[in-house]
Motif scaffolding. Structure first.
Motif, mmCIF file in Angstrom:
data_model
loop_
_atom_site.group_PDB
_atom_site.id
_atom_site.type_symbol
_atom_site.label_atom_id
_atom_site.label_comp_id
_atom_site.label_asym_id
_atom_site.label_seq_id
_atom_site.Cartn_x
_atom_site.Cartn_y
_atom_site.Cartn_z
ATOM 1 N N ALA A 70 0.879 -1.171 0.000
ATOM 2 C CA ALA A 70 0.000 0.000 0.000
ATOM 3 C C ALA A 70 0.918 1.222 0.000
ATOM 4 N N PRO A 71 1.308 1.674 -1.205
ATOM 5 C CA PRO A 71 2.289 2.775 -1.256
ATOM 6 C C PRO A 71 1.801 4.011 -0.507
ATOM 7 N N PHE A 72 2.689 4.535 0.299
ATOM 8 C CA PHE A 72 2.384 5.732 1.085
ATOM 9 C C PHE A 72 2.732 6.972 0.265
ATOM 10 N N CYS A 73 3.595 6.717 -0.737
ATOM 11 C CA CYS A 73 4.060 7.783 -1.606
ATOM 12 C C CYS A 73 4.220 7.180 -2.998
ATOM 13 N N ASP A 74 3.823 7.924 -4.021
ATOM 14 C CA ASP A 74 3.893 7.388 -5.388
ATOM 15 C C ASP A 74 5.268 7.567 -6.005
ATOM 16 N N MET A 75 6.133 8.235 -5.288
ATOM 17 C CA MET A 75 7.410 8.604 -5.901
ATOM 18 C C MET A 75 8.583 8.065 -5.089
ATOM 19 N N ASP A 85 8.480 9.408 -10.662
ATOM 20 C CA ASP A 85 7.063 9.037 -10.570
ATOM 21 C C ASP A 85 6.946 7.536 -10.857
ATOM 22 N N THR A 87 4.011 5.758 -10.705
ATOM 23 C CA THR A 87 2.626 5.341 -10.963
ATOM 24 C C THR A 87 2.496 4.722 -12.353
ATOM 25 N N ASP A 88 1.379 4.033 -12.569
ATOM 26 C CA ASP A 88 1.047 3.453 -13.873
ATOM 27 C C ASP A 88 2.149 2.561 -14.429
ATOM 28 N N ILE A 98 7.488 0.247 -8.412
ATOM 29 C CA ILE A 98 6.798 0.666 -7.185
ATOM 30 C C ILE A 98 6.847 -0.414 -6.103
ATOM 31 N N LYS A 99 6.776 -1.706 -6.519
ATOM 32 C CA LYS A 99 6.819 -2.766 -5.502
ATOM 33 C C LYS A 99 8.182 -2.801 -4.820
ATOM 34 N N ALA B 14 -0.163 11.670 -2.264
ATOM 35 C CA ALA B 14 0.873 10.671 -2.544
ATOM 36 C C ALA B 14 1.765 11.043 -3.706
ATOM 37 N N THR B 127 -3.201 1.058 -3.022
ATOM 38 C CA THR B 127 -2.907 -0.289 -3.548
ATOM 39 C C THR B 127 -3.628 -0.496 -4.877
#
Lengths: 801, 170
Positions: A70-75, A85, A87-88, A98-99, B14, B127
């Protein structure tokens, strides 16, 4: 079983234990004892495991309990390529996704946590060796032969003296360095490998804690597994405000012990108060019963703002980093005592104590850094004695009419509520206070529903001192804030393990539940106590430590008793066992390890994987870190997980970014090896998750009961455990749980009380009985078919390191 | 306007990807377009009028319900059937494109949330934002959730109840 009986008196309880054969032919003298045991030592396959030596075990755990992110930050903002970044499906400039980034941050948190505990342990160890000598014996009394189950299992040694602990400390420090290095940009690229490393960091954390607590127990003569450890006063109302008050905040007992020694040596016990907040409070009260426990970390800002403390002594971990500013507000004096938190203060370690006292009293220095615990004791005491009288005349908190006047200035912007971690209705409470009704603020103050982080105050556009207002309103009921806590007893005795090992493994005692960690509670401290009470009433063994142990002590039942008054400190059904401070958490996996060794006779030394596999499949233990907030708590939970013990976090725990969740809908994930006959069988999802976060107390309570199920439960034990799971589900959800069929292996597993209802569910699901696994394991068969692993008396790696 | 579209807890922000601000009209359009929507109801929904509105919305759109925390009991007491899951459990299942959904008919393509604790919902939405590209998330709480695909803005109670009333109609 052969016991080497040393020529010393054994406690009466010892003789009540069953399954003991005593060979008087093997009575040995002290001097020969160690040699005899060393020569009998069988070394397992992984003494001093490297970062990758237990990777195959981790992969088994991570295959069943896949990381949930559950990412707390996208970056990512860790290097100058960034911010990147993620995301996506985008990757960072270094290639990380991101993982892996989430897992990397988890590893970093676990390394920080492990470093905090073990640097604390290293400081204590060297300080105590300096005081007592490196040959000072590790003697935990006659009922504890397995003195250091984690060190034995991980390092493969039996430490006899304080000096022996250095070997474990050196190893731990080296491992943490390797683990931290993996966090650098352009190192590890796999989230799963980051997780394996995080599990290793957690294990190192366990090790550091065990070193720390054993050192202080033996060298400072803290309780040694004493189930009748004394009840200690707890609560803000227990502090006599008319006396000079020294407050210790943090975790390292050294400076607190220095203060208590000075007070005792100068016969000042009746003239002043020495008290503590957070784990420092627990450890000074283990050291000397004159010390009082103000409460958990949630009391920190409230108590400092109250101005009761004349001198504030901070050591390390979980202290407010603005403590100097807060101390200044009410003219209290601050003494920093460790290299971890110098607070910008001048180093006065080598100055004459009276000179330091003079400079502090006369405001020539704003505080002092003193790295000598004995000197801290003298300075803190003398300063408190000198300034207390004048400080008592200070007006520190606003009067009630002033609070009303200030509160009436509220502009209703609402940002105090929005920035509150729990979105508490602070604005409504302030508005009501503005009308002269303080009950809402009082409600928020009670049970630490507001844990006084102070974010609301920072945001207020009128600069209302909301925390000071809260502290003043809380004082109206200060006399009610008188509780108690059983002093931290340290390890679980071997004789206790002999008594409860079988009932736990077979399921007759439904579980061992450990309430640990900090006070980032979603809805106040009483949630923890109520959960503990629920399981105590149901015959579980409840273990606790740190701030959780204090929160439990702040609760009274309907008869007005604290749970420590109501329940014994025995490690047995209905026992409430306070092991001590954060570092004492080591005794919780330690007890599970001892079960594997004492009850199941599994060799410990260098044998991590077999022990963890045993615990995962047979020991119905579950941790609850309801208010976990720190990196230390991340490391504690991750370390516990590696031993195969599930942990339930509160809702804020999702901010750690990662959980380990099982999938009950995927049957192939629950195949299990039966080591008795070499077959692979379909097991049940027990335990269902390894690291879980619940949204509220009700959900957590039911989850904890379910997480105590183990494949090894006998039918009688399974009935008992399911009975509690169903009872609690009915209480909080109103029904028999629909998934109960997953845990019924044979008809004998069905709790009699619910037989009819469960049979209906089984029929509906087309349930068929299955064989109960005799020796459940997730290890490969080949891992257990090499007895030569256990024949090496001294493993080459153990020699090499 | 600005304060309506930053996260209710502002530090929940975020990164660059933010939710689309939606009105009831757009939210209903999303439900209509969805083939297998799911309604996640959290434990904050305890009393009327919120409880009744939530049940009415579920009935109006005939959406299967997942309850989190102990919300299962709250709805059951109103004779409303639901599937109890922990919020992290249902999120874990929703991110798997192969999961068959609560009715075994296939993974859901729209998940609408109401009444979960803000910060844990924010984490769950994160998530799904990162790992569930096969579905859209919609929040109809009175708080702006930047980690959702679409969210109501931050509102006061009266406006929110008005929004929910509108969700009851086609």
């Amino acid at each position: 079983m052969v016991i080497h009986v040393a020529p010393k008196e054994l406690k009466n309880d010892f003789w009540k234990s069953k399954d003991i054969k005593i060979s008087f032919g093997e009575i040995i003298h002290d001097g020969e004892d160690s040699e005899e045991k060393e020569s009998e030592l069988e070394m397992g396959p992984t003494p001093k495991p490297s970062v990758t030596d237990l990777r195959s075990w981790d992969m088994k755990l991570l295959d069943r309990y896949e990381p949930f992110y559950a990412p707390f930050c996208d970056m990512c903002c860790l290097c100058t390529y960034g911010k990147c970044d993620l995301t996506d499906g985008k990757k960072g400039a270094c290639g990380i996704d991101i993982k892996a980034q989430q897992a990397r941050i988890v590893l970093l948190a676990c390394c920080i946590g492990a470093a905090a505990h073990s640097a604390h342990a290293r400081h204590l160890l060297e300080h105590l060796i300096e005081k007592k000598g490196e040959d000072f014996p590790i003697d935990l009394g006659m009922n504890i032969e397995i003195e250091a189950p984690i060190i034995r299992t991980v390092i493969g040694i039996i430490p006899k003296t304080l000096g022996d602990l250095r070997e474990a400390m050196d190893y731990m420090e080296e491992q943490n360095l390797h683990l931290l290095s993996a966090c650098h940009t352009g190192q590890e690229g796999s989230n799963i490998d980051f997780e394996s490393k995080a599990l290793h960091a957690g294990l190192m954390d366990n090790l550091g804690k065990e070193i720390g607590d054993i050192s202080q127990i033996v060298a400072l003569n803290l309780p040694k597994g004493d189930e009748d450890a004394p009840l200690v006063e707890l609560g803000m109302g227990t502090i006599n405000r008319e006396k000079p008050v020294v407050l210790c905040i943090g975790h390292n007992v050294s400076s607190g012990a220095g203060i208590l020694d000075y007070v005792e040596n100068n016969a000042l016990e009746d003239n002043m108060e020495v008290c503590g907040i957070c784990c420092a409070a627990i450890d000074i009260s283990r050291y000397n019963q004159h010390a009082k426990v103000v409460g958990p970390i949630s009391k920190q800002l409230k108590f400092i703002r109250s101005g009761v403390a004349d001198v504030i002594v901070v050591d390390e971990q979980c202290i407010r980093t603005d403590v100097l500013e807060e101390a200044h507000k009410n003219q209290a004096k601050l003494i920093a005592t460790t290299d971890k938190s110098c607070m910008g203060l001048p180093d006065m370690t080598n100055e004459d104590p009276d000179k330091i006292v003079s400079q502090l009293v006369n405001n020539q220095i704003e505080g002092a850094l003193i790295l000598d615990p004995d000197k801290v004791g003298e300075v803190a005491t003398k300063v408190a004695l000198k300034i207390s009288k004048d400080r008592k005349t200070l007006k520190i908190l606003p009067e009630m009419d002033e609070i009303q006047e200030m509160a009436s200035e509220c502009t209703e912007c609402g940002w105090c509520t929005r920035v509150c971690p729990n979105s508490l209705p602070m604005m409504s409470a302030v508005l009501e206070a503005g009308k002269g009704d303080f009950s809402k603020m009082e409600e928020l103050n009670n049970n630490d529903i507001c844990y006084s982080c102070g974010r609301c105050e920072q945001e207020c556009e009128r600069d209302l001192p909301i925390m000071s207002m809260m502290a003043r309103i809380g004082e109206n009921k200060i006399k009610e804030q008188k509780f108690n806590i059983r002093a931290g007893r340290g390890p679980i005795q071997d004789v206790e393990i002999r008594k409860v090992g079988a009932p736990i493994v077979l399921g007759d005692i439904p579980g061992v539940i450990a309430f640990v960690g900090c006070t980032n509670y979603p809805d106040g401290a009483s949630d923890v106590a109520r959960m503990a009470e629920e399981f105590l009433e149901r015959n579980y063994i409840v273990v606790t430590s740190g701030c959780g142990a204090m929160s439990i002590g702040e609760y009274r039942d309907e008869e007005g008793k604290t749970l420590y008054e109501k329940y014994s400190g025995d490690f047995d059904a209905k026992g409430l066992v306070n092991v001590g401070s954060c570092v004492s958490n080591a005794h919780i996996p330690g007890a599970c390890i001892k079960i594997a060794n004492i009850f199941a006779k599994k060799p410990l030394e260098g044998n991590f994987e077999e022990i963890a596999d045993y615990i995962l499949n047979r020991v119905g233990a579950c941790g609850v870190a309801w208010g976990a907030y720190s990196q230390k708590a991340a490391a504690i939970a991750t370390g516990i997980n590696r031993w195969g013990i599930p942990v339930v976090l509160g809702p804020h725990g999702t901010k750690y970014r990662r959980l380990f969740l099982g999938r009950t809908d995927l049957e192939e994930k629950w195949k299990i090896n039966d080591m008795r006959n070499g077959t692979v069988v379909q097991g049940e999802p027990a335990p269902e998750h390894l690291l879980y976060a619940a949204e509220n107390r009700e959900e957590a309570t039911v989850a904890v009961a379910k997480l105590c199920l183990r494949p090894n439960d006998t039918s009688k034990g399974r009935q008992l455990k399911l009975n509690h799971y169903i009872d609690l589900h009915r209480k909080y959800f109103g029904t028999i749980p629909e998934d109960v069929y997953k845990f019924i292996r044979v008809e004998k597993d069905i709790p009699i009380t619910y037989k009819k209802d469960i049979k209906a569910i089984l029929d509906e699901r087309g349930w068929l009985p299955k064989k109960i696994t005799s020796e459940p394991s997730i290890r490969d068969f080949k891992d257990q078919s090499s007895p030569e692993n256990f024949k090496n008396k001294s493993h080459p790696k153990a020699d090499a390191k | 306007m600005y304060e309506r579209i930053i996260p209710w807890q502002p530090t929940a922000i975020a990164g660059p990807k933010q939710a689309l601000l939606v009105t009831p009209k757009t939210a209903k359009m999303m439900i209509k377009r969805a083939k297998r929507p799911l309604f996640v109801v959290g434990p904050i929904i305890k009393e009327d009028p919120l409880l009744k509105l939530t049940i009415d919305i579920a009935k109006k759109w005939n959406i299967p319900i997942v309850t989190t925390g102990d919300a299962y009991k709250t709805l059951r007491d109103r004779e409303m059937d639901s599937n109890p899951y922990g919020i992290v459990e249902i999120t874990n299942l929703l991110k798997d494109p192969e999961w068959k959904g609560v009715n075994g008919e296939g993974q859901h393509d729209l998940v609408m949330f109401i009444g979960c604790i803000y910060y844990i919902a924010s984490q769950g939405l994160s998530t799904l934002k990162h790992f569930a590209p096969h579905l859209k998330t919609l929040t109809i709480c009175k708080f702006f959730h930047s980690n959702a695909d679409a969210s109501f803005p931050n509102m006061k109670d009266e406006e929110w109840l008005n929004y929910l009333e509108k969700m009851k109609t086609a």
